[in-house]
Design an enzyme around this catalytic site. Structure first.
Site, PDB file in Angstrom:
ATOM      1  N   LYS A  79       0.869  -1.185   0.000  1.00 28.04           N
ATOM      2  CA  LYS A  79       0.000   0.000   0.000  1.00 28.04           C
ATOM      3  C   LYS A  79       0.903   1.231   0.000  1.00 28.04           C
ATOM      4  O   LYS A  79       1.939   1.246   0.683  1.00 28.04           O
ATOM      5  CB  LYS A  79      -0.877  -0.028   1.258  1.00 28.04           C
ATOM      6  CG  LYS A  79      -1.889   1.116   1.356  1.00 28.04           C
ATOM      7  CD  LYS A  79      -2.832   0.923   2.547  1.00 28.04           C
ATOM      8  CE  LYS A  79      -3.841   2.058   2.682  1.00 28.04           C
ATOM      9  NZ  LYS A  79      -4.776   1.868   3.808  1.00 28.04           N
ATOM     10  N   SER A 154      -9.823   2.112   3.079  1.00 28.22           N
ATOM     11  CA  SER A 154      -8.956   2.897   2.235  1.00 28.22           C
ATOM     12  C   SER A 154      -7.955   2.067   1.447  1.00 28.22           C
ATOM     13  O   SER A 154      -7.345   2.555   0.508  1.00 28.22           O
ATOM     14  CB  SER A 154      -8.171   3.897   3.096  1.00 28.22           C
ATOM     15  OG  SER A 154      -7.302   3.196   3.992  1.00 28.22           O
ATOM     16  N   SER A 178     -10.077  -0.372   7.248  1.00 26.02           N
ATOM     17  CA  SER A 178      -9.549  -0.297   5.886  1.00 26.02           C
ATOM     18  C   SER A 178      -8.846  -1.532   5.359  1.00 26.02           C
ATOM     19  O   SER A 178      -8.426  -1.555   4.211  1.00 26.02           O
ATOM     20  CB  SER A 178      -8.604   0.889   5.748  1.00 26.02           C
ATOM     21  OG  SER A 178      -9.358   2.059   5.694  1.00 26.02           O
TER      22      SER A 178
HETATM   23  N1  GLN Z   1     -13.249   4.349   6.536  1.00 29.57           N
HETATM   24  C1  GLN Z   1     -12.647   4.797   7.764  1.00 29.57           C
HETATM   25  C2  GLN Z   1     -12.251   6.240   7.626  1.00 29.57           C
HETATM   26  O1  GLN Z   1     -12.529   6.811   6.637  1.00 29.57           O
HETATM   27  C3  GLN Z   1     -11.484   3.950   8.116  1.00 29.57           C
HETATM   28  C4  GLN Z   1     -10.266   4.246   7.338  1.00 29.57           C
HETATM   29  C5  GLN Z   1      -9.102   3.376   7.691  1.00 29.57           C
HETATM   30  O2  GLN Z   1      -9.246   2.332   8.341  1.00 29.57           O
HETATM   31  N2  GLN Z   1      -7.942   3.821   7.287  1.00 29.57           N
HETATM   32  O3  GLN Z   1     -11.666   6.824   8.485  1.00 29.57           O
END
Ligand code: GLN
Length: 486
Positions: A79, A154, A178
């Site tokens: 990532k 994400s 995410s």
């Molecule tokens: N969807 C969540 C957010 O927008 C979690 C994101 C994540 O785990 N990086 O914060």
């Protein structure tokens, strides 16, 4: 071989060891597939063709010399939140669109020390804020199962690339879901380890008390190989746990008979689509058949998780993202009039809308006069959620729930309503608040889109989670399906 990508990590390692194929062949076949398929998916921000070939050659040499490393020659993707020395590391943002990292994160170093080949860096929501990969400066990612649908976020690029067979596995991070939510939406296995199991050194910070690195793979067994390579104590991360790393691969075959699964009342009284409920009911039945015991548990404060998260995560992000000011590294606006103009225009131009929204909320929640009312209160409530889990784990080994409230959704469907987007993580956020390990694995489909089930366990019980998912996968074939993308 065209179908290299369908082999498990175990099969690839065996083939490499027995010289049935070389890492160069394996790596080249992935690179070709990326060229052919990724135009349709957009899962990579950077493809490292030359470097990948070079490390594949080195792996092959080690196999010949009999000095092969545990993941030698296995092509993976990182990532783009993990710093990679001498390689563009963007975190999905315009702010870092020109940032070539001077050092590598511990996770990247650990994988390299295990011999894996880096195919490239994957697309992601900007600074890991999002649930659909639509906040990326590098464009949205398409779900390989249906291309006008989101892959989740994400870690959407990591999920889409593994799901499309463009890497053996990919690293990912999970602040509120995410890893697990994209795993569910793309039909993969995704594990978020216990907070502190995997080093955060060189993993670009979003919300430091919640962020945790992990992996996205086709199967629990593949995840065990990757988690083993990336875990471990790191003196460079003060929150890294100084504990032994179990042999996740060896322990995956231990029996699951007698393990107890808790079903939180609060999650099972929600109004979910019937196909989600059905897939969860069927998953529970499979675990019962395998000898697990199932009972109801009470997590009375779990409903507070989303509001708690959306105070704490923005508060921490507003502090972490203050370093992007156009002075030290990353994007800088053109022709600033003075220092204030440099700061303001750099941040105005360098950050996208969702990141700005979070910085505003976080700065507000941390400001004098509001800190006690919001941030401190959220921290106190966070403890209540963690205590709920501790109590539950006195009588059960796992908490089971759906991973996400529904299957994937169309691109653009939720971009105008942030709260709708935030609800994607309703089942995943509690584990982050409590620092607990969680896993998602495929358990069904609806109209061609995958569904996932989540298990959360007590601290440091990743081995047990992988084992449960592995046994489930020995008795189901959801994880073996491949999307048709050609
Ligand atoms: N969807 C969540 C957010 O927008 C979690 C994101 C994540 O785990 N990086 O914060």
């Amino acid at each position: 071989m065209e179908e290299f990508y369908k082999l498990s990590i175990k099969e690839k390692l065996k083939g490499l060891k027995e010289s049935a194929f070389s890492s160069l062949e394996l790596t080249e076949s992935y690179l070709q597939r990326i060229k052919k398929v990724d135009k349709k998916i957009n899962s990579f921000i950077t493809v490292l063709e030359d470097k990948a070939i070079e490390s594949a050659r080195e792996s092959d040499k080690r196999y010949k010399e009999g000095s092969a490393l545990p993941l030698d020659g296995i092509p993976i993707a990182h990532k783009d939140i993990f710093c990679t020395e001498g390689i563009l590391t963007t975190c999905g943002s315009k702010m870092l669109s020109n940032f070539v990292s001077p050092y590598s994160s511990t996770v990247v170093k650990n994988f390299s020390a295990n011999g894996s080949v880096i195919l490239g860096k994957t697309n992601m929501d900007e600074f890991a804020m999002g649930s659909s990969n639509e906040t990326s400066y590098f464009g949205a990612v398409n779900n390989p199962w249906k291309r006008n649908y989101v892959p989740g976020g994400s870690s959407g690029g990591s999920a889409a690339c593994v799901s499309a067979g463009l890497a053996s596995g990919a690293t990912a991070t999970d602040t509120g879901g995410s890893i697990r939510q994209p795993a569910a939406l793309c039909g993969l296995t995704g594990i978020k380890p216990t907070y502190g199991r995997v080093s955060r050194y060189g993993m670009i910070a979003f919300a430091s008390s919640l962020d945790q690195g992990g992996v996205l793979t086709k199967s629990a067994e593949d995840a065990a190989y990757m988690l083993k390579a990336m875990s471990g104590h790191d003196p460079r991360d003060s929150t890294s746990l100084n504990v032994d790393v179990p042999d996740f691969v060896d322990e995956i075959n231990e029996d699951i008979k007698g393990l107890r699964i808790g079903l939180p009342k609060q999650f099972f009284s929600m109004n979910l689509p019937n196909y989600v409920e059905k897939s969860i009911d069927e998953s529970i039945k499979i675990f019962e058949k395998l000898g697990a015991q199932v009972e109801d548990v009470d997590l009375p404060h779990i409903d507070l998780s989303l509001p708690i998260y959306y105070v704490i995560a923005p508060a921490e992000c507003s502090a972490n993202l203050s370093r992007y000011d156009g002075v030290k590294f990353g994007y800088r606006c053109e022709d600033p009039n003075n220092l204030d103009d440099l700061y303001m225009r750099t941040r105005e131009e360098g950050f996208g809308a969702e990141v700005k929204r979070r910085i505003l909320i976080g700065t507000y929640a941390l400001s004098a006069g509001y800190y006690d009312a919001y941030y401190l209160k959220a921290q106190k409530c966070r403890r209540l959620v963690a205590d709920d889990f501790s109590k539950a784990f006195k009588s059960v080994d796992f908490i089971l729930s759906p991973t996400a409230p529904d299957t994937s959704f169309s691109l653009g469907d939720k971009t105008s309503d942030p709260v709708e987007m935030y609800k994607q993580d309703i089942f995943t956020i509690p584990a982050n608040l409590a620092g607990l390990p969680g896993i998602s694995f495929p358990c069904g489909e609806h109209q061609g889109l995958p569904l996932g089930v989540q298990l959360v366990a007590d601290n440091l019980n990743e081995s047990k989670l992988l084992r449960m998912a592995h046994y489930f996968q020995l008795n189901t074939d959801w994880h073996e399906a491949w999307p048709e993308i050609e």
